[in-house]
Design an enzyme around this catalytic site. Structure first.
Site, PDB file in Angstrom:
ATOM      1  N   THR A   1      66.679  54.231  23.091  1.00 53.08           N
ATOM      2  CA  THR A   1      65.556  55.150  23.304  1.00 53.08           C
ATOM      3  C   THR A   1      64.954  55.621  21.984  1.00 53.08           C
ATOM      4  OG1 THR A   1      67.177  56.954  23.489  1.00 53.08           O
ATOM      5  CG2 THR A   1      66.385  55.995  25.527  1.00 53.08           C
ATOM      6  N   THR A   2      65.806  55.952  21.018  1.00 49.65           N
ATOM      7  CA  THR A   2      65.306  56.423  19.722  1.00 49.65           C
ATOM      8  C   THR A   2      64.522  55.318  19.025  1.00 49.65           C
ATOM      9  OG1 THR A   2      67.232  57.885  19.540  1.00 49.65           O
ATOM     10  CG2 THR A   2      65.958  57.498  17.545  1.00 49.65           C
TER      11      THR A   2
END
Length: 539
Positions: free
Chosen positions: A86-87
């Site tokens: 996600t990051t």
């Protein structure tokens, strides 16, 4: 347009949107990689969350800017589709917009940038597949490396050897082979139970379910080697009228008759359970005190207020139906399984004869530790299950991004028009990942990126960063591997989010440009986060 309406057009709108989206992306960049830092998030109720999980940070932050929320959706989609990365997805989206802004300042039209990004995204995903290595679902060592890579930099890292082994065994325990030869991981049959007071290294994998409940009566038996188990979603209580009623009694005898009737009703319910042959009852609803007494006398173990999720999981573990009407109960509704009570942990361990579920019992010293541990383990489970079903892995440590960026620059030479510049900008954006990995580890990002590029130009596709040694190594050989599906999803999500933002040239708002509508931030063009009210209202 009304008096309170606001309108931001053309370049001002683009600057506003890009600034807002980049603000979100930059807020999570420092969490990336093995040496990434954590964020403390305090919500409006004062609850504290300490994490470096990108999607958790973005979901907890109090963001009310519409453009910023679009970037948050990138993280949520990445989490849903791939379970991790996600990051990276959000950081790449922010870097794409930063590089797009430079192109817009050179009077390159947004549609040309969007077309170039689409071409680059499609080509990059094709190259991911070419670089990827096939992995067998039975290749425990590779799967363990995937789990360890996912855990590195998170709360689970200190005991990643033990935990990675548990994760792989758990995923393999719920994997089945499909008719077409593919492998399907049924995560609905995998449950996580957390406890505090012990070290994470003491975590263990159970075949079956762990139910955090107590018997309803102290005189009930708690251990059965082979029990007939009833899963019930119907209260063992006196039935109440559907409408408000009142009862008038003229004498103590009438009152006693009324009480006797209630007692008889409960007795009948218990007799129905006894006649079915049930030894253990897990009930989602309540159990009357008198019914508890009757059940204890019959030697039946009963547990009330069982969580719906636990009852559903028990259904999978025991391969039993959930009975919703006690009156229709029969012996066919029961399942055979073993039930064991762990008095120290205050847990029931339930295992079916042919168990269809496993439970990962996670320990942590405190609530905050075990919460972050659970997030890290959940990500590891997701990426391992994705690897099993997808069957492809990639070298980590920024190796893939540098290799794809190199191939994109070669591909850009074949692209005509201004879109070529957008393809090159896309390549530069992918190299953000190794650059941030180095920065977060306190290393010289420029020197390491130069070394990485040189290694890839020399033909070493697996050259990536070892942030602990501060040098370029073969990351696949070092056991730093990621799932190919997560990388493809991150590239696709980042490109689509960036293009969505770039396509907007006019913002018309009925009031404040924030979605909350109760502040005056973000009303001006280029207003940055435009109403990003801190983290949980307390930052």
């Amino acid at each position: 347009m009304g008096e309170d309406a606001q309108r931001v057009q053309d370049k001002d709108a683009q600057e506003y949107n890009i600034s807002a989206a980049r603000g979100v992306a930059e807020s999570v960049r420092s969490t990336l990689g093995p040496k990434g830092m954590d964020k403390m998030l305090v919500d409006s109720m004062g609850d504290v969350t300490i994490t470096n999980d990108g999607v958790t940070i973005l979901q907890t932050m109090d963001i009310d800017n519409p453009t910023a929320e679009m970037v948050v959706e990138v993280a949520e989609t990445q989490e849903d589709e791939a379970g991790d990365g996600t990051t990276s997805a959000v950081a790449i989206a922010g870097e794409l917009l930063k590089n797009a802004e430079d192109l817009l300042e050179q009077d390159i039209h947004p549609t040309a940038v969007i077309k170039g990004f689409n071409l680059a995204s499609e080509y990059a995903r094709e190259q991911v597949d070419e670089v990827a290595t096939a992995v067998d679902p039975e290749d425990t060592e590779t799967l363990r490396n995937v789990a360890e890579t996912s855990m590195t930099g998170k709360g689970a890292e200190l005991d990643k050897d033990v935990l990675a082994d548990l994760v792989v065994r758990a995923v393999q325990g719920v994997t089945v082979a499909a008719d077409d030869g593919s492998h399907v991981v049924d995560l609905a049959n995998l449950n996580i139970e957390t406890r505090t007071g012990r070290a994470a290294s003491e975590s263990r994998l159970l075949t079956g379910a762990a139910i955090d409940k107590d018997p309803v009566h102290e005189d009930m038996p708690t251990d059965f080697e082979s029990a007939n188990v009833l899963l019930l979603n119907d209260p063992i209580e006196v039935e109440e009228a559907d409408v408000d009623t009142s009862v008038n009694v003229d004498s103590p005898d009438q009152l006693q008759k009324f009480l006797d009737q209630e007692e008889e009703q409960l007795r009948e319910k218990v007799d129905t359970i006894v006649e079915s042959g049930a030894d253990v009852v897990f009930c989602q609803k309540g159990i009357d005190d008198l019914a508890q007494h009757y059940l204890a006398k019959e030697g039946i173990l009963a547990v009330r207020r069982t969580k719906k999720s636990d009852l559903t999981f028990l259904k999978n573990v025991l391969d039993a139906p959930i009975v919703t009407d006690l009156d229709s109960l029969s012996a066919d509704d029961l399942a055979v399984g073993s039930v064991e009570r762990d008095a120290d942990e205050e847990l029931f361990y339930v295992e079916g004869e042919d168990a269809h579920g496993v439970t990962l019992l996670l320990y942590g010293t405190t609530e905050h530790v075990v919460d972050e541990l659970e997030r890290g383990i959940q990500d590891a489970i997701d990426v391992v299950s994705t690897t099993v079903s997808d069957g492809r892995t990639l070298p980590g440590g920024g190796a893939v991004e540098v290799e794809i960026a190199r191939r994109l620059r070669d591909y850009a030479d074949s692209v005509e028009g201004r879109e070529q510049l957008a393809v090159e900008a896309f390549a530069d954006s992918l190299e953000l990942i190794p650059r941030v990995l180095a920065e977060n580890a306190g290393l010289d990002a420029i020197d390491l990126l130069v070394d990485l590029r040189a290694a890839h130009e020399a033909g070493d596709e697996h050259a990536g960063l070892d942030v602990f040694a501060g040098e370029v190594v073969d990351t696949a050989e070092a056991g730093v591997v990621e799932t190919a599906h997560a990388k493809e999803q991150a590239i696709a999500s980042a490109a689509e989010a960036a293009n969505l933002v770039l396509k907007i040239d006019d913002i018309i708002s009925a009031g404040d440009l924030s979605t909350a509508g109760d502040g005056d931030e973000g009303g001006a063009p280029g207003g940055g986060m435009g109403g990003m009210g801190g983290m949980g209202g307390a930052m």
